[in-house]
Motif scaffolding. Structure first.
Motif, PDB file in Angstrom:
ATOM      1  N   ARG A  23       0.893  -1.322  -0.011  1.00  0.00           N
ATOM      2  CA  ARG A  23      -0.174  -0.053  -0.110  1.00  0.00           C
ATOM      3  C   ARG A  23       0.854   1.124  -0.061  1.00  0.00           C
ATOM      4  O   ARG A  23       0.771   2.407  -0.697  1.00  0.00           O
ATOM      5  N   SER A  26       2.204   1.841  -3.511  1.00  0.00           N
ATOM      6  CA  SER A  26       1.189   2.115  -4.275  1.00  0.00           C
ATOM      7  C   SER A  26       1.099   3.670  -3.929  1.00  0.00           C
ATOM      8  O   SER A  26       0.717   4.312  -5.034  1.00  0.00           O
ATOM      9  N   VAL A  27       0.826   4.112  -2.618  1.00  0.00           N
ATOM     10  CA  VAL A  27       0.797   5.740  -2.484  1.00  0.00           C
ATOM     11  C   VAL A  27       1.966   6.321  -2.993  1.00  0.00           C
ATOM     12  O   VAL A  27       1.727   7.596  -3.637  1.00  0.00           O
ATOM     13  N   GLU A  30       1.491   6.618  -6.551  1.00  0.00           N
ATOM     14  CA  GLU A  30       0.255   7.624  -6.878  1.00  0.00           C
ATOM     15  C   GLU A  30       0.762   8.899  -6.779  1.00  0.00           C
ATOM     16  O   GLU A  30       0.353  10.048  -7.534  1.00  0.00           O
ATOM     17  N   ARG A  31       1.443   9.316  -5.721  1.00  0.00           N
ATOM     18  CA  ARG A  31       2.071  10.572  -5.500  1.00  0.00           C
ATOM     19  C   ARG A  31       2.831  11.154  -6.730  1.00  0.00           C
ATOM     20  O   ARG A  31       2.883  12.031  -7.228  1.00  0.00           O
ATOM     21  N   SER A  33       2.639  10.016  -9.778  1.00  0.00           N
ATOM     22  CA  SER A  33       1.651  10.211 -10.789  1.00  0.00           C
ATOM     23  C   SER A  33       1.097  11.834 -10.651  1.00  0.00           C
ATOM     24  O   SER A  33       0.915  12.301 -11.588  1.00  0.00           O
ATOM     25  N   TRP A  34       0.671  12.006  -9.488  1.00  0.00           N
ATOM     26  CA  TRP A  34       0.118  13.223  -9.553  1.00  0.00           C
ATOM     27  C   TRP A  34       0.945  14.381  -9.599  1.00  0.00           C
ATOM     28  O   TRP A  34       0.501  15.333 -10.208  1.00  0.00           O
ATOM     29  N   ARG A  37       1.205  14.424 -13.183  1.00  0.00           N
ATOM     30  CA  ARG A  37      -0.201  15.085 -13.826  1.00  0.00           C
ATOM     31  C   ARG A  37      -0.209  16.772 -13.514  1.00  0.00           C
ATOM     32  O   ARG A  37      -0.418  17.424 -14.512  1.00  0.00           O
ATOM     33  N   CYS A 192      -3.019  -2.660  -6.125  1.00  0.00           N
ATOM     34  CA  CYS A 192      -3.310  -1.230  -5.422  1.00  0.00           C
ATOM     35  C   CYS A 192      -3.286  -0.086  -6.462  1.00  0.00           C
ATOM     36  O   CYS A 192      -4.460   0.658  -6.678  1.00  0.00           O
ATOM     37  N   ARG A 193      -2.340  -0.226  -7.323  1.00  0.00           N
ATOM     38  CA  ARG A 193      -2.248   0.788  -8.379  1.00  0.00           C
ATOM     39  C   ARG A 193      -3.014   0.602  -9.398  1.00  0.00           C
ATOM     40  O   ARG A 193      -3.890   1.436  -9.817  1.00  0.00           O
ATOM     41  N   HIS A 196      -6.813   0.933  -8.104  1.00  0.00           N
ATOM     42  CA  HIS A 196      -7.145   2.118  -7.401  1.00  0.00           C
ATOM     43  C   HIS A 196      -7.829   1.760  -6.039  1.00  0.00           C
ATOM     44  O   HIS A 196      -8.857   2.129  -5.589  1.00  0.00           O
ATOM     45  N   GLU A 198      -9.274   1.084  -2.330  1.00  0.00           N
ATOM     46  CA  GLU A 198      -9.443   2.137  -1.312  1.00  0.00           C
ATOM     47  C   GLU A 198      -9.333   1.231   0.029  1.00  0.00           C
ATOM     48  O   GLU A 198      -8.951   1.950   0.917  1.00  0.00           O
TER      49      GLU A 198
END
Length: 216
Positions: A23, A26-27, A30-31, A33-34, A37, A192-193, A196, A198
């Protein structure tokens, strides 16, 4: 006797640690990726600003402002401006139809990852049936079940998304060069990635959750 009773608990703790590690990875992904973006959005913003600047200096923009001025005050608009509008608005110029507005997309339910490792074939089937019953009561998520049962394909008809991971013994027999715990953490991070997720739920193979447990 004590060692035998604590071994399943130790395995479950290892899975929970691996789930937490996955997890966290994955976070982190995701960070990143943001951040990427945000960089793209910044570039798009700068591009839109440049387009807006060019538009304000174009003849089409001035024509549009003239049309607005004429519509607001046709008698106060100068004859020269009216003649200019007449020359620009020739017959036969196609009118671009307004695009139909799309209905808002339905909100997708979040995914819950169930780590169901170590369950035998019948136990896995019973757990999937319980998950389906849980969704009939409250369809608030999309279940993703990670299993090490090689015959998991037989349960696809139950409508639950299945993901596979070889069990520890099988993996160590074929790939002794790579630790199974690392494989588990990487697989959980990937799931998780990709989905997505929760929430991550580690299923106790000796005491799988009942319908009441899943509804809590």
């Amino acid at each position: 006797m004590s060692d035998l009773s604590t071994k399943p608990e130790l395995e479950r703790m290892q899975w929970e640690i691996a789930a937490l590690t996955g997890r966290m990875r994955s976070v982190e992904l995701e960070r990143d990726s943001w951040r990427a973006r945000c960089d793209r959005l910044t570039e798009q913003r700068d591009g839109e600003r440049e387009k807006s600047r060019r538009l304000r200096t174009s003849g089409s923009y001035r024509l549009g402002r003239a049309l607005v001025s004429f519509a607001r005050d046709p008698f106060g608009t100068s004859p020269r401006l009216v003649r200019g509008l007449a020359r620009r608005l020739r017959p036969g110029v196609p009118v671009v139809p307004e695009q139909a507005s799309r209905p808002p997309a339905a909100k997708r339910r979040p995914a819950h990852l169930y780590v169901a490792l170590g369950l035998d074939h019948d136990g896995l089937r019973d757990f999937l049936v319980t998950v389906n019953q849980r969704l009939l009561v409250t369809p608030d998520h999309r279940p993703v079940v990670l299993t090490d049962d090689p015959a998991f394909a037989l349960f696809r008809k139950l409508g639950v998304l299945m993901e596979y991971l070889p069990d520890r013994a099988t993996w160590e027999r074929h790939r002794p060069d790579r630790a199974w715990d690392d494989l588990l953490a990487e697989r959980l991070a990937q799931l998780c990635r990709d989905h997505h997720t929760e929430r991550t739920v580690v299923v106790d193979r000796l005491s799988p959750p009942s319908l009441a447990d899943l509804l809590r």
